[in-house]
Enzyme design. Structure first.
Site, PDB file in Angstrom:
ATOM      1  N   GLY A 136       5.623  -4.559  15.874  1.00 13.86           N
ATOM      2  CA  GLY A 136       5.108  -3.692  14.590  1.00 13.86           C
ATOM      3  C   GLY A 136       3.869  -3.023  14.773  1.00 13.86           C
ATOM      4  O   GLY A 136       4.094  -1.886  14.257  1.00 13.86           O
ATOM      5  N   GLU A 149      -4.271  -8.703  16.512  1.00 12.37           N
ATOM      6  CA  GLU A 149      -2.994  -9.300  16.344  1.00 12.37           C
ATOM      7  C   GLU A 149      -2.334  -9.608  17.675  1.00 12.37           C
ATOM      8  O   GLU A 149      -1.537 -10.515  18.187  1.00 12.37           O
ATOM      9  CB  GLU A 149      -2.024  -8.731  15.579  1.00 12.37           C
ATOM     10  CG  GLU A 149      -1.002  -9.517  14.978  1.00 12.37           C
ATOM     11  CD  GLU A 149       0.026  -8.899  13.801  1.00 12.37           C
ATOM     12  OE1 GLU A 149       0.617  -7.990  14.149  1.00 12.37           O
ATOM     13  OE2 GLU A 149      -0.002  -9.233  12.576  1.00 12.37           O
ATOM     14  N   GLU A 166       5.707  -8.907   0.928  1.00 10.02           N
ATOM     15  CA  GLU A 166       4.884  -7.962   0.409  1.00 10.02           C
ATOM     16  C   GLU A 166       5.817  -6.537   0.181  1.00 10.02           C
ATOM     17  O   GLU A 166       5.959  -6.049  -0.917  1.00 10.02           O
ATOM     18  CB  GLU A 166       3.541  -7.434   1.178  1.00 10.02           C
ATOM     19  CG  GLU A 166       2.490  -8.608   1.051  1.00 10.02           C
ATOM     20  CD  GLU A 166       2.771  -9.700   2.298  1.00 10.02           C
ATOM     21  OE1 GLU A 166       3.823  -9.807   2.813  1.00 10.02           O
ATOM     22  OE2 GLU A 166       1.762 -10.184   2.519  1.00 10.02           O
ATOM     23  N   HIS A 197     -25.865   4.585   8.176  1.00 10.72           N
ATOM     24  CA  HIS A 197     -26.694   4.298   7.023  1.00 10.72           C
ATOM     25  C   HIS A 197     -26.570   2.968   6.561  1.00 10.72           C
ATOM     26  O   HIS A 197     -26.809   2.652   5.199  1.00 10.72           O
ATOM     27  CB  HIS A 197     -26.620   5.420   6.083  1.00 10.72           C
ATOM     28  CG  HIS A 197     -27.264   6.733   6.512  1.00 10.72           C
ATOM     29  ND1 HIS A 197     -28.716   6.967   6.413  1.00 10.72           N
ATOM     30  CD2 HIS A 197     -26.502   7.504   7.125  1.00 10.72           C
ATOM     31  CE1 HIS A 197     -29.085   8.285   7.088  1.00 10.72           C
ATOM     32  NE2 HIS A 197     -27.736   8.693   7.551  1.00 10.72           N
TER      33      HIS A 197
HETATM   34  O1  F6P Z   1       2.635 -10.619   9.647  1.00  8.25           O
HETATM   35  C1  F6P Z   1       2.480  -9.881  10.496  1.00  8.25           C
HETATM   36  C2  F6P Z   1       3.815  -8.911  10.673  1.00  8.25           C
HETATM   37  O2  F6P Z   1       4.671  -9.389  11.251  1.00  8.25           O
HETATM   38  C3  F6P Z   1       3.126  -7.790  11.554  1.00  8.25           C
HETATM   39  O3  F6P Z   1       3.211  -8.095  12.911  1.00  8.25           O
HETATM   40  C4  F6P Z   1       4.128  -6.748  11.034  1.00  8.25           C
HETATM   41  O4  F6P Z   1       3.560  -5.280  11.447  1.00  8.25           O
HETATM   42  C5  F6P Z   1       4.019  -6.907   9.701  1.00  8.25           C
HETATM   43  O5  F6P Z   1       3.969  -8.355   9.379  1.00  8.25           O
HETATM   44  C6  F6P Z   1       4.992  -6.139   8.925  1.00  8.25           C
HETATM   45  O6  F6P Z   1       6.333  -6.611   9.207  1.00  8.25           O
HETATM   46  P1  F6P Z   1       7.751  -6.013   8.842  1.00  8.25           P
HETATM   47  O7  F6P Z   1       7.604  -4.525   9.538  1.00  8.25           O
HETATM   48  O8  F6P Z   1       8.717  -6.618   9.442  1.00  8.25           O
HETATM   49  O9  F6P Z   1       7.635  -5.776   7.410  1.00  8.25           O
END
Ligand code: F6P
Length: 545
Positions: free
Chosen positions: A271, A357, A216, A388
């Protein structure tokens, strides 16, 4: 079982808690309060400036005694000390868990694998502070010489939720001349809507990713670079408009971000525990280095309390044990987090990752499947909005949902009597949940007989109330550390590893297999189950056909 360590549920103290719960199940909070006029005093605690009332819980001094004895038997104090010392308690990843070192004072030292890790922590904080100051003061300019007017953090999970939550929570302390935005979702809508009215010449992107490989984040980062260069043209512009926060220097360099503009952290920062590492860069630019430092001091104050206070006066440990009590012995599936402060609107979302998590695990550290409930589902919304919508279920539904109410004495934005009305609602909800309204009381109010069942409140619904003087950076640090350590306490009680997250992997791997199947120009041969195959075909027809 060949292990000599008794199963948690076979320990006499566990059995004692089971029996004790069976007796308490019939006891009303009304009766507990009637029996002890000083119950509120006996079941409340002030720790590092956070006042916490846990008297409206279905427990007695005996309950806490049993829970604390079990915690001692499971070596909670020793395990807390082991975490702070840097032992590799994240056993499945062979890592230490040292987010507490991120807020240790400069004068501390902590040796890990032959290195004192405190000086590097402060070197990064100093570099962050210098960079934040330059952006805030207009010294750091975009490629065309214009001032930075928007900072966009690109990250997901812990690399997003912490920065967003802290920014929203501390917005009142932020520099309003700069716009702060956050992109996390791989859905192109997130990117589009976040950037549509921004000018690339005045925008700074912070690419936040511990691994710098997250699909992402890397997809959004590539789009950001393309978006920026579409206007600025010269790839050299990346230097002025992109900085990175990561543990993976090699990948950051590959992306084209100057090493000078990289802010590092370490594999011993999980993380979801990284808000006060360089991942907090956007927060620091927003609120300034001094306020960020105040936040770290708040974290550190709670850390010291957790490390040193005896369990019966240890706020994170007590709240962790109370949560453990409801999950393991009352079969409560969820916890509602209800901040009575609009600035904390993202706090429940942040806590979801922190708690779920961490403690959403089904095997013990030794790999043995558990035969008890572990981490509950955390959810919530700021009051009074939640009142509400879902509070009906909390008051009269069939589920027992322990609630955490969080409020502040002094409002940040005083306006008429808003704050008194807000806090009156907060206290009233805890009262109504605990004591309800009996059929007799309803009848005495003149409610018609046929409506009595509908207008009766069973009460006996548990809640914690955390009351702090004011939402400041320091208070936020204390609050977050409180929940971090609550999670740790529960992980120890359940014997699970709160610091790995293997459960997120399978979906990621399967998505990598499906991506080329969605993109293939020709109908691919599919080898999934019939449902997944069908969905892929329908999608392809809908998208390409
Ligand atoms: O997919 C879960 C995870 O590994 C989380 O633990 C972490 O906070 C997030 O993805 C983002 O990971 P990164 O900081 O390596 O992009």
């Amino acid at each position: 079982m060949t292990s000599e360590i008794p199963l948690l549920t076979e320990r006499p103290l566990w059995q004692a808690l089971v029996e004790h719960q069976a007796k308490l199940a019939h006891v009303q909070l009304r009766d507990l309060f009637a029996a002890d006029p000083r119950r509120a005093e006996h079941f409340s605690l002030e720790a590092v400036g956070l006042f916490c009332d846990y008297s409206k819980h279905r427990l007695t001094a005996h309950t806490l005694g049993l829970l604390i004895s079990l915690a001692e038997e499971l070596a909670l104090p020793q395990q807390i000390a082991a975490m702070f010392r840097g032992e590799k308690i994240n056993t499945t990843e062979g890592r230490a868990v040292l987010h507490t070192a991120l807020r240790a004072p400069r004068t501390d030292s902590l040796w890990l694998d032959g290195e004192d890790i405190i000086p590097p922590v402060h070197q990064v904080l100093d570099r962050m502070a210098n960079f934040a100051r330059r952006v805030r003061e207009g010294e750091w300019l975009g490629y065309t010489g214009r001032r930075i007017k928007a900072v966009v953090n690109i990250g997901i999970g812990g690399s997003d939720l912490g920065p967003v939550m802290a920014y929203e929570a501390l917005k009142a302390y932020s520099d309003r001349q700069i716009e702060f935005r956050f992109i996390s979702n791989i859905d192109g809508t997130d990117f589009y809507e976040t950037t549509r009215d921004l000018d690339p010449a005045e925008t700074l992107f912070i690419i936040s990713s511990k691994t710098f490989t997250t699909l992402e984040t890397m997809t959004n980062a590539a789009s950001a670079r393309a978006w920026c260069l579409a206007q600025l043209g010269d790839p050299a512009a990346v230097r002025q408009h992109f900085v990175a926060v990561s543990t993976n220097r090699a990948e950051v360099t590959k992306f084209g971000i100057d090493t000078e503009n990289q802010f590092g952290f370490w594999d011993w920062v999980g993380g979801r525990y990284s808000l006060d590492s360089a991942i907090g860069l956007a927060t620091m630019i927003a609120i300034g280095p001094d306020h960020f430092q105040d936040m770290l001091q708040g974290f550190h104050a709670m850390d010291r309390h957790f490390l040193h206070a005896p369990l019966n006066r240890n706020l994170p440990a007590l709240l962790g044990l109370i949560g453990f009590w409801y999950s393991s012995f009352w079969n409560c599936q969820t916890v509602a987090v209800l901040p009575y402060d609009q600035y904390l609107k993202r706090f429940p979302a942040y806590l979801q990752q922190l708690t779920m998590e961490s403690n959403g695990k089904r095997v013990t550290k030794a790999g043995v499947p558990v035969n008890y409930e572990t981490g509950p589902i955390f959810w919530g919304e700021p009051g009074t909005n939640g009142q509400h919508s879902f509070y009906q279920l909390l008051h009269q539904g069939t589920k027992l949902v322990p609630c955490d109410f969080i409020g502040f004495c002094d409002p940040i934005n005083p306006r008429g009597d808003h704050h008194d009305l807000l806090m009156a609602n907060c206290f009233a909800q805890t009262e109504a949940l605990a004591f309800g309204k009996t059929p007799e009381e309803a009848q005495a109010e003149g409610i018609p007989a046929h409506l009595i069942p509908h207008r009766t409140f069973p009460g006996n619904r548990p809640s914690t109330t955390i009351l702090a003087p004011k939402l400041t950076p320091e208070t936020l640090g204390k609050l977050v550390a409180l929940y971090e350590h609550l999670v740790f306490t529960q992980g120890v009680m359940w014997g699970i590893n709160s610091f790995d997250q293997w459960g997120v992997e399978l979906g990621k791997v399967l998505a990598m297999r499906i991506i080329p199947e969605l993109k293939a120009p020709q109908e691919p041969t599919l080898h999934h189950d019939s449902s997944t195959n069908n969905l892929i075909r329908r999608y392809r027809q809908g998208r390409l056909g």
